[in-house]
Design a protein around this motif. Structure first.
Motif, PDB file in Angstrom:
ATOM      1  N   GLY A 104       1.028  -1.487  -0.373  1.00 45.36           N
ATOM      2  CA  GLY A 104      -0.210  -0.159   0.239  1.00 45.36           C
ATOM      3  C   GLY A 104       0.692   1.381   0.345  1.00 45.36           C
ATOM      4  N   ASP A 105      -0.149   2.740  -0.015  1.00 45.86           N
ATOM      5  CA  ASP A 105       0.908   3.953  -0.186  1.00 45.86           C
ATOM      6  C   ASP A 105       1.686   3.800   1.271  1.00 45.86           C
ATOM      7  OD1 ASP A 105      -1.763   3.593   0.246  1.00 45.86           O
ATOM      8  OD2 ASP A 105      -1.995   6.076   0.429  1.00 45.86           O
ATOM      9  N   GLY A 106       0.816   3.399   2.222  1.00 44.40           N
ATOM     10  CA  GLY A 106       0.856   3.576   4.001  1.00 44.40           C
ATOM     11  C   GLY A 106       2.722   2.262   4.396  1.00 44.40           C
ATOM     12  N   PHE A 131      -0.005   0.277  -4.318  1.00 46.29           N
ATOM     13  CA  PHE A 131      -1.857  -0.189  -4.129  1.00 46.29           C
ATOM     14  C   PHE A 131      -2.445   1.339  -4.032  1.00 46.29           C
ATOM     15  CE2 PHE A 131      -3.107  -4.740  -4.580  1.00 46.29           C
ATOM     16  CZ  PHE A 131      -1.940  -4.854  -4.870  1.00 46.29           C
ATOM     17  N   ASN A 133      -3.907   4.174  -1.840  1.00 44.24           N
ATOM     18  CA  ASN A 133      -5.151   4.533  -2.290  1.00 44.24           C
ATOM     19  C   ASN A 133      -5.541   5.739  -1.188  1.00 44.24           C
ATOM     20  OD1 ASN A 133      -4.952   3.738  -0.216  1.00 44.24           O
ATOM     21  ND2 ASN A 133      -6.708   1.458  -0.285  1.00 44.24           N
ATOM     22  N   ILE A 135      -5.119   6.207   1.278  1.00 40.04           N
ATOM     23  CA  ILE A 135      -5.395   6.230   3.064  1.00 40.04           C
ATOM     24  C   ILE A 135      -4.704   4.790   3.052  1.00 40.04           C
ATOM     25  CG2 ILE A 135      -7.754   4.557   2.220  1.00 40.04           C
ATOM     26  CD1 ILE A 135      -8.048   7.432   3.933  1.00 40.04           C
ATOM     27  N   PHE A 136      -5.037   4.558   4.796  1.00 43.91           N
ATOM     28  CA  PHE A 136      -4.836   3.444   5.441  1.00 43.91           C
ATOM     29  C   PHE A 136      -6.020   2.827   5.332  1.00 43.91           C
ATOM     30  CE2 PHE A 136      -1.062   4.130   9.016  1.00 43.91           C
ATOM     31  CZ  PHE A 136      -0.181   5.259   7.583  1.00 43.91           C
ATOM     32  N   GLY A 137      -6.126   1.815   4.531  1.00 44.34           N
ATOM     33  CA  GLY A 137      -7.570   1.297   4.285  1.00 44.34           C
ATOM     34  C   GLY A 137      -7.203  -0.223   5.929  1.00 44.34           C
TER      35      GLY A 137
HETATM   36 MG   LIG Z   1      -3.442   2.707   1.190  1.00 36.47          MG
END
Ligand SMILES: [Mg+2]
Ligand SMILES: Cc1ncc(C[n+]2csc(CCOP(=O)(O)OP(=O)(O)O)c2C)c(N)n1
Ligand code: SF4
Lengths: 311, 634
Positions: A104-106, A131, A133, A135-137
């Motif tokens: 993820g981005d985080g 990925f 998004n 945000i922290f999904g």
């Molecule tokens: Mg994310």
């Protein structure tokens, strides 16, 4: 004879081979952009003639990290932010493996940011899919390094005071030799970009916009998107660093204003990969190191032969 | 304390080349048939600062520093060049002489460089008076001048060695040979001139009144002089390790450097990476892809490895990490030894620990246990850690060359080949049941390597099913957890039964009093035990290496066999004694502690003293702690 006969095996690859035959079914929310990454990989890999057992998919932690649960290759679901060092080492241990890192981005731009910068700088021959998004999904919607300024979340109740990170520009400055952005809502482009990234010899970074309808409701679903290679409004030479830098900056600036630019941003086919550089200075073996452990005739050096200097 | 031993201390500025000079002198003593042991004192200040190396040489085996020393070569500190800083640091030049006097034994010999150390400064020391009191024999020599006349000023160390040899009645042959190995041409000529000139000057100009002479001895076999870091690196090479990733940190850097320098010629790969999280993660990644891999660090860097270490435990990825302790907490005292990371290494990372930890106590053990760590890690698919310290890392000792004459063991342990994978269990879709608890033997489920046909699976730090899918089913959880923990029990049994004991014993088989120690304090304990027995005390010792799984049987037997025991370790909170009590659940009333944490290792006399204090204190509580502070001598 190789100990790894899945690698380079000549055979017909069935498209379904990358879908696990038995559970699990993806647990991603309906409408999640992560499905788009999975789908593009499932298409790209067989089209490139890759079979599941010559691919190692290394992921971090997050909704995105579940990728290799649903993509049937050799997989390593690591820890938060650390997919890249694991992936890099696997590639150095066995350069013939197809190594894909993802998270993820985080995971990649936040906690693992140091690894991203250095993997790009060193130009390891791996594909890195983020990925993004914004945000922290998995941890339920906290602000991430790419969340827009002013973005409200439970941990930034008054809106984020931070300017978002610039994934493309940062990667360029760090030294990545292939940089693209695609979006889950654009499956054809996504598949082609993933194919190019895998084929690229060097660090190929794909910033993959993956909408999170569950926690990032305010965010646009990344539609409409513009492909900078298709649109007449944009023109730049992907081999030109300065032009790439300029359009990357613009792309990052306008994303949070609602203009979704995607496409190939930078391609440097000249720069040797890290293994090549390391080989050139004499610090990388000719044969894959992993093969040696399965070779019964391999000669192993002994410390006994190093003792002259101690006598 | 032995009369027929030489403890030669060469003191100077930390840039004065005393390392290489002392290394060569130690080798010369070794070649002459003596057993040698070197100790390096590190300056506590970063810029310059005076330091020394001590070489202890004797006919019998030496495995520790002695108490004090008997020969000083004070070179004068060439780093003391900034007159403006005198206000802060005082006069540096005199320090190699002035700061070393307290530990010089009676009858000792002093050479100092009067070319660097001024007469007035020496007068201020009352050297003459003290020399008289202590029967010291002082030889002021213009080493700098001598070196300048025949070559260059920096060669004054050579002059010091020549003078030393003369005063000790040593032949120059071995020193000359070593010089010829290391240099050539004009430089060699100049050095040889200086060596002879100093040797002859001392012989011509002085009548010797001192008794000290170089001891003599003979070796049965050819010897090599090497450090604990060499031994660890060589153990890794012979275990077939060909991948190392790391980030520099004192004192672990030594092992990292040795392997980085050797791997390119051996087809291996070394990676200096962005941080220690990456370093450990790379070792895990390389191992996952089929290579015997390692990483390591010292306290702070090892803290960063905590999460990748847990990942290796959960994914059952074999890996070896080494942890080279230095005084903590935090940055602590970077160049000082301590044994205070034991609990850190045993328990760091979330969840129940599932790892193997060895703490070698000497150079041979460092080699053996590094190999053992690799063997066990790959047989049982478990991380194995070798914990040692700044002291073992840097001290040099001679070892029989034959000790290293053995076969390498690059075997990947419980790893399947493609042919074997055909017979292995798969799920209906053809995924390999890599974490299969049904056919696991001793808890070990054999693994495949990416790229093998028929071996694909998912490795994950989440709890997982046999094929590696994330799985939180309670039954599966319990099965997997028990299977992983079973491996530790099997390793304990195997260490008990099949492998040669990794514990080392000193003193008589039967004794009233026991000393228990671990790691690099072993040498000083061994010598203290000898002395105590010579003095008529009934004392024996055990040096423990198996920290996890703990050497339960051997330590229990040891403690049962003595009336009382003292646990000797270099830390402030008695971590090892705590471990014994935790593991064995008893003996709390039998054990006292001897602790030292001032940055300097134990000297044998301090252990003797600790024993005496412990015994003399009639009212002592069962958990009494004697602390050596400040240390005798330093
Ligand atoms: Mg994310
Ligand atoms: C060291 C560590 N810190 C925190 C977490 C908790 N955590 C898991 S995923 C995650 C962030 C997920 O966000 P992102 O990487 O963007 O992935 P996404 O779920 O959005 O795909 C966090 C903070 C963790 N697992 N490990
Ligand atoms: S929370 Fe968001 S990112 Fe995670 S699965 Fe659901 S939609 Fe996708």
């Amino acid at each position: 004879m190789s100990a790894f006969n899945a690698i380079g095996e000549e055979r017909e690859i069935d498209r379904d081979e990358f879908t696990p035959g038995v559970e699990p079914q993806p647990t991603w929310c309906p409408g999640c952009g992560d499905f788009g990454v999975l789908k593009s990989l499932k298409q790209a890999l067989p089209e490139l003639g890759k079979n599941p057992e010559e691919v190692l998919t290394v992921t971090g932690i997050g909704c995105s990290g579940k990728l290799n649960s649903y993509l049937d290759t050799y997989g390593f679901h690591t820890i938060h932010g650390r997919s890249l060092p694991v992936a890099r080492a696997a590639k150095l241990a066995n350069p013939e493996l197809e190594v894909i890192a993802a998270g993820g981005d985080g995971d990649g731009y936040g906690i693992g940011g140091n690894h991203w910068i250095h993997s790009a700088r060193e130009n390891h021959d791996i594909t890195y899919i983020v990925f993004n998004n914004e945000i922290f999904g998995l941890t339920k919607g906290q602000t991430s390094p790419t969340s827009p300024k002013g973005h409200k979340s439970k941990t930034q109740p008054s809106g984020s005071a931070k300017t978002p990170l610039r994934p493309l520009s940062t990667s360029l400055n760090a030294g990545a030799s292939y940089i693209a952005r695609t979006a889950a809502v654009n499956p054809n482009q996504a598949k082609e970009i993933i194919k190019e990234a895998i084929e690229h010899d060097g660090f190929a970074h794909v910033d993959f916009l993956t909408q999170c309808p569950t926690w990032n409701k305010d965010a646009r679903q990344y539609v409409p998107y513009i492909d900078i290679q298709e649109s007449d409004d944009y023109e730049h030479d992907v081999n030109d660093r300065a032009e790439a830098a300029e359009i990357m900056r613009e792309t990052e600036d306008v994303l949070n204003e609602g203009t979704v630019l995607t496409g190939r941003y930078y391609v440097d086919d000249e720069r040797p990969s890290y293994s090549q550089e390391k080989h050139a200075v004499g610090e990388m073996p000719d044969q894959p190191l992993a093969e040696r452990y399965f070779d019964d005739d391999a000669e192993w050096e002994r410390s006994y032969d190093l003792l002259e200097r101690h006598k | 304390m032995s009369d027929d031993e030489l403890i030669w201390r060469i003191a100077g500025g930390s840039g004065d080349g005393i390392d290489s000079t002392s290394q060569n002198f130690a080798k010369a003593l070794m070649r002459s048939g003596l057993n040698v042991f070197t100790h390096r004192h590190y300056p506590s200040r970063i810029r310059g600062g005076h330091t020394y190396v001590e070489i202890r040489a004797a006919e019998q085996k030496v495995q520790s520093r002695g108490d004090g020393y008997n020969f000083l070569l004070a070179l004068g500190d060439s780093f003391a060049r900034n007159p403006q800083e005198e206000a802060y640091y005082g006069n540096e030049e005199i320090k190699p002489l002035s700061e070393n006097l307290d530990e010089l034994r009676e009858g000792g010999v002093i050479i100092y460089d009067e070319g660097l150390i001024s007469e007035e400064d020496v007068e201020e020391l009352d050297l003459e008076e003290r020399a008289e009191e202590n029967d010291w024999h002082v030889f002021p020599l213009d080493l700098r001048g001598l070196a300048k006349d025949h070559g260059r000023e920096v060669m004054r160390n050579t002059a010091g060695v020549g003078a030393t040899a003369a005063l000790l009645d040593m032949e120059l042959e071995h020193i000359e040979d070593l010089m010829s190995d290391a240099m050539g041409g004009d430089i060699l000529e100049a050095n040889l001139d200086i060596l002879h000139e100093a040797y002859e000057t001392v012989n011509d100009e002085y009548d010797f009144e001192h008794d000290l002479r170089a001891p003599t001895g003979e070796h049965d076999a050819e010897q090599a002089l090497l450090s604990g870091s060499n031994a660890i690196a060589y153990g890794a090479i012979d275990a077939g390790c060909r991948f190392i990733a790391g980030y520099p940190m004192t004192p672990w850097t030594d092992v990292f450097t040795i392997l980085s320098q050797n791997f390119p010629d051996m087809g291996g790969v070394s990676e200096q990476v962005e941080d220690e999280i990456a370093a450990a993660a790379l070792a895990v990644g390389a191992s996952h892809a089929g290579v015997k891999a390692m990483s390591g660090s010292s306290g702070g860097g090892f803290a960063l490895m905590s999460e990748p270490l847990g990942l290796a435990e959960m994914t059952e990825t074999p890996v070896v990490l080494v942890e080279s302790m230095r005084a903590g907490p935090s940055t602590g005292m970077p160049t000082k030894p301590e044994q205070a990371d034991l609990e850190h290494v045993l328990y760091t990372s979330q969840g129940d620990s599932q790892r193997v930890v060895f703490a070698p106590g000497n150079i041979e053990e460092a080699y053996e246990q590094t190999r053992l760590a690799f063997d066990i890690a790959w047989d049982y698919q478990i991380p194995a850690i070798v914990i040692y310290d700044q002291k073992l890392s840097g001290e040099n000792q001679n070892v029989d060359v034959d000790f290293f004459d053995r076969e390498p063991s690059p075997d990947l342990g419980s790893t399947l080949t493609e042919d074997e994978l055909k017979e292995a269990a798969h799920d209906a879709s053809g995924k390999f049941k890599r974490f299969n608890y049904e056919d696991a033997e001793d808890g070990v489920a054999p693994r495949s390597i990416p790229g093998q046909k028929g071996g694909r699976y998912l490795a994950t730090g989440n709890e997982h099913s046999p094929v590696g899918h994330i799985e939180e089913d309670p039954d599966n959880r319990v099965f997997q957890m028990e299977r992983r923990l079973e491996k530790l029990e099997k390793i304990r049994e195997e260490l008990d039964e099949e492998r040669d004991s990794t514990q080392t014993y000193f003193g008589p088989d039967e004794a009233d009093y026991g000393i228990i120690t671990w790691g690099s304090s072993q040498g000083a304990v061994a010598e203290a035990v000898d002395r105590l027995n010579e003095q008529g005390h009934s004392v024996k010792a055990i040096s423990v290496s198996d920290m996890m799984p703990f050497a339960e049987t051997e330590v229990t037997e040891f403690l049962e066999s003595v009336d009382e025991a003292m646990v000797v370790e270099m830390n402030a909170t008695a971590q090892f004694r705590g471990l014994i009590q935790k593991e064995l659940g008893r003996f709390g009333d039998k054990m006292t502690s001897l602790l030292k944490f001032n940055g300097n290792p134990f000297e044998p006399a301090e252990i003797v003293e600790g024993y005496e204090v412990n015994l003399a204190d009639e009212d002592r509580q069962p958990d009494a702690q004697v602390r050596i502070e400040p240390a005798a001598g330093d």
